[in-house]
Scaffold this motif. Structure first.
Motif, PDB file in Angstrom:
ATOM      1  N   TRP A 102      22.775  43.166-104.673  1.00  0.00           N
ATOM      2  CA  TRP A 102      22.548  44.258-103.722  1.00  0.00           C
ATOM      3  C   TRP A 102      22.580  45.556-104.511  1.00  0.00           C
ATOM      4  N   ARG A 103      21.542  46.363-104.391  1.00  0.00           N
ATOM      5  CA  ARG A 103      21.397  47.569-105.227  1.00  0.00           C
ATOM      6  C   ARG A 103      21.368  48.856-104.411  1.00  0.00           C
ATOM      7  N   HIS A 104      22.445  49.204-103.775  1.00  0.00           N
ATOM      8  CA  HIS A 104      22.582  50.466-103.025  1.00  0.00           C
ATOM      9  C   HIS A 104      21.675  50.561-101.812  1.00  0.00           C
ATOM     10  N   GLN A 105      20.934  49.524-101.517  1.00  0.00           N
ATOM     11  CA  GLN A 105      20.113  49.532-100.313  1.00  0.00           C
ATOM     12  C   GLN A 105      19.870  48.095 -99.886  1.00  0.00           C
ATOM     13  N   ASP A 106      19.692  47.935 -98.593  1.00  0.00           N
ATOM     14  CA  ASP A 106      19.414  46.602 -98.078  1.00  0.00           C
ATOM     15  C   ASP A 106      17.991  46.234 -98.406  1.00  0.00           C
ATOM     16  N   PRO A 107      17.691  44.981 -98.514  1.00  0.00           N
ATOM     17  CA  PRO A 107      18.532  43.796 -98.321  1.00  0.00           C
ATOM     18  C   PRO A 107      19.069  43.264 -99.637  1.00  0.00           C
ATOM     19  N   TRP A 108      19.922  42.239 -99.512  1.00  0.00           N
ATOM     20  CA  TRP A 108      20.355  41.465-100.657  1.00  0.00           C
ATOM     21  C   TRP A 108      19.170  40.661-101.183  1.00  0.00           C
ATOM     22  N   THR A 109      19.197  40.353-102.490  1.00  0.00           N
ATOM     23  CA  THR A 109      18.252  39.397-103.059  1.00  0.00           C
ATOM     24  C   THR A 109      19.040  38.162-103.467  1.00  0.00           C
ATOM     25  N   ALA A 110      18.357  37.033-103.542  1.00  0.00           N
ATOM     26  CA  ALA A 110      19.019  35.779-103.901  1.00  0.00           C
ATOM     27  C   ALA A 110      18.070  34.955-104.759  1.00  0.00           C
ATOM     28  N   GLU A 111      18.554  34.560-105.935  1.00  0.00           N
ATOM     29  CA  GLU A 111      17.734  33.780-106.855  1.00  0.00           C
ATOM     30  C   GLU A 111      18.524  32.592-107.378  1.00  0.00           C
ATOM     31  N   LEU A 112      17.805  31.550-107.700  1.00  0.00           N
ATOM     32  CA  LEU A 112      18.367  30.424-108.433  1.00  0.00           C
ATOM     33  C   LEU A 112      17.828  30.555-109.850  1.00  0.00           C
ATOM     34  N   LEU A 113      18.731  30.791-110.800  1.00  0.00           N
ATOM     35  CA  LEU A 113      18.338  31.057-112.183  1.00  0.00           C
ATOM     36  C   LEU A 113      18.834  29.967-113.117  1.00  0.00           C
ATOM     37  N   ARG A 114      17.980  29.568-114.045  1.00  0.00           N
ATOM     38  CA  ARG A 114      18.418  28.680-115.126  1.00  0.00           C
ATOM     39  C   ARG A 114      19.317  29.483-116.044  1.00  0.00           C
ATOM     40  N   CYS A 115      20.267  28.790-116.650  1.00  0.00           N
ATOM     41  CA  CYS A 115      21.156  29.404-117.627  1.00  0.00           C
ATOM     42  C   CYS A 115      21.033  28.632-118.941  1.00  0.00           C
ATOM     43  N   ASP A 116      21.261  29.341-120.041  1.00  0.00           N
ATOM     44  CA  ASP A 116      21.223  28.680-121.345  1.00  0.00           C
ATOM     45  C   ASP A 116      22.556  27.982-121.611  1.00  0.00           C
ATOM     46  N   ASP A 117      22.729  27.478-122.810  1.00  0.00           N
ATOM     47  CA  ASP A 117      23.951  26.745-123.153  1.00  0.00           C
ATOM     48  C   ASP A 117      25.200  27.613-123.114  1.00  0.00           C
ATOM     49  N   ASN A 118      25.027  28.946-123.195  1.00  0.00           N
ATOM     50  CA  ASN A 118      26.153  29.880-123.123  1.00  0.00           C
ATOM     51  C   ASN A 118      26.320  30.454-121.723  1.00  0.00           C
ATOM     52  N   TRP A 119      25.608  29.898-120.760  1.00  0.00           N
ATOM     53  CA  TRP A 119      25.647  30.303-119.361  1.00  0.00           C
ATOM     54  C   TRP A 119      25.087  31.699-119.111  1.00  0.00           C
ATOM     55  N   GLU A 120      24.225  32.169-120.009  1.00  0.00           N
ATOM     56  CA  GLU A 120      23.506  33.426-119.798  1.00  0.00           C
ATOM     57  C   GLU A 120      22.273  33.122-118.962  1.00  0.00           C
ATOM     58  N   HIS A 121      21.934  34.039-118.067  1.00  0.00           N
ATOM     59  CA  HIS A 121      20.748  33.865-117.225  1.00  0.00           C
ATOM     60  C   HIS A 121      19.488  33.879-118.085  1.00  0.00           C
ATOM     61  N   VAL A 122      18.564  32.982-117.794  1.00  0.00           N
ATOM     62  CA  VAL A 122      17.263  32.943-118.460  1.00  0.00           C
ATOM     63  C   VAL A 122      16.253  33.442-117.418  1.00  0.00           C
ATOM     64  N   TYR A 123      15.981  34.746-117.452  1.00  0.00           N
ATOM     65  CA  TYR A 123      15.185  35.379-116.393  1.00  0.00           C
ATOM     66  C   TYR A 123      13.713  34.973-116.403  1.00  0.00           C
ATOM     67  N   ASP A 124      13.183  34.600-117.540  1.00  0.00           N
ATOM     68  CA  ASP A 124      11.755  34.297-117.620  1.00  0.00           C
ATOM     69  C   ASP A 124      11.459  32.798-117.517  1.00  0.00           C
ATOM     70  N   CYS A 125      12.379  32.031-116.989  1.00  0.00           N
ATOM     71  CA  CYS A 125      12.192  30.588-116.866  1.00  0.00           C
ATOM     72  C   CYS A 125      11.306  30.273-115.650  1.00  0.00           C
ATOM     73  N   PRO A 126      10.300  29.426-115.807  1.00  0.00           N
ATOM     74  CA  PRO A 126       9.429  29.095-114.680  1.00  0.00           C
ATOM     75  C   PRO A 126      10.140  28.288-113.584  1.00  0.00           C
ATOM     76  N   ASP A 127      11.327  27.744-113.869  1.00  0.00           N
ATOM     77  CA  ASP A 127      12.085  26.990-112.867  1.00  0.00           C
ATOM     78  C   ASP A 127      12.880  27.874-111.918  1.00  0.00           C
TER      79      ASP A 127
END
Length: 110
Positions: A38-63
């Motif tokens: 949530w970024r100072h204005q509605d609405p919330w966003t919700a994503e399912l993100l792949r993470c790498d082996d260090n549990w960092e988000h992989v934003y450019d993953c096609p999954d």
């Protein structure tokens, strides 16, 4: 650092960008994060993100998936719209969505 799995990390402070994360592994051993923002204005966003082996988000993953994207839009309606204080309902809803997407994890995602 490996996060506690199947646990909500809630960072919701007044007048700050808010984020909520829920980390889990699928049966193939892939790392995932349900990421609510949530970024100072509605609405919330919700994503399912792949993470790498260090549990960092992989934003450019096609999954990666926008969990609130409508499959079929009904004109004149707004679905998947959550106001800032409605995050508890959003947390429940996105877990339902992910359980539907990954039924083999139904009993693991709590």
């Amino acid at each position: 650092m490996k996060p506690k799995l199947n646990h909500w990390y809630v960072d919701v402070r007044h007048w700050c960008p808010a984020q909520i994360e829920y980390y889990f592994q699928d049966l193939a051993g892939c790392n995932w994060c349900i990421y609510l923002r949530w970024r100072h204005q509605d609405p919330w966003t919700a994503e399912l993100l792949r993470c790498d082996d260090n549990w960092e988000h992989v934003y450019d993953c096609p999954d990666n998936v926008d969990l609130l994207k409508e499959k079929n839009h009904v004109p004149g309606t707004i679905t998947g719209y959550y106001y800032d204080e409605e995050y508890p309902s959003l947390m429940e809803r996105v877990l339902e969505i992910v359980r539907e997407m990954k039924p083999e994890l139904k009993d693991k995602l709590i």
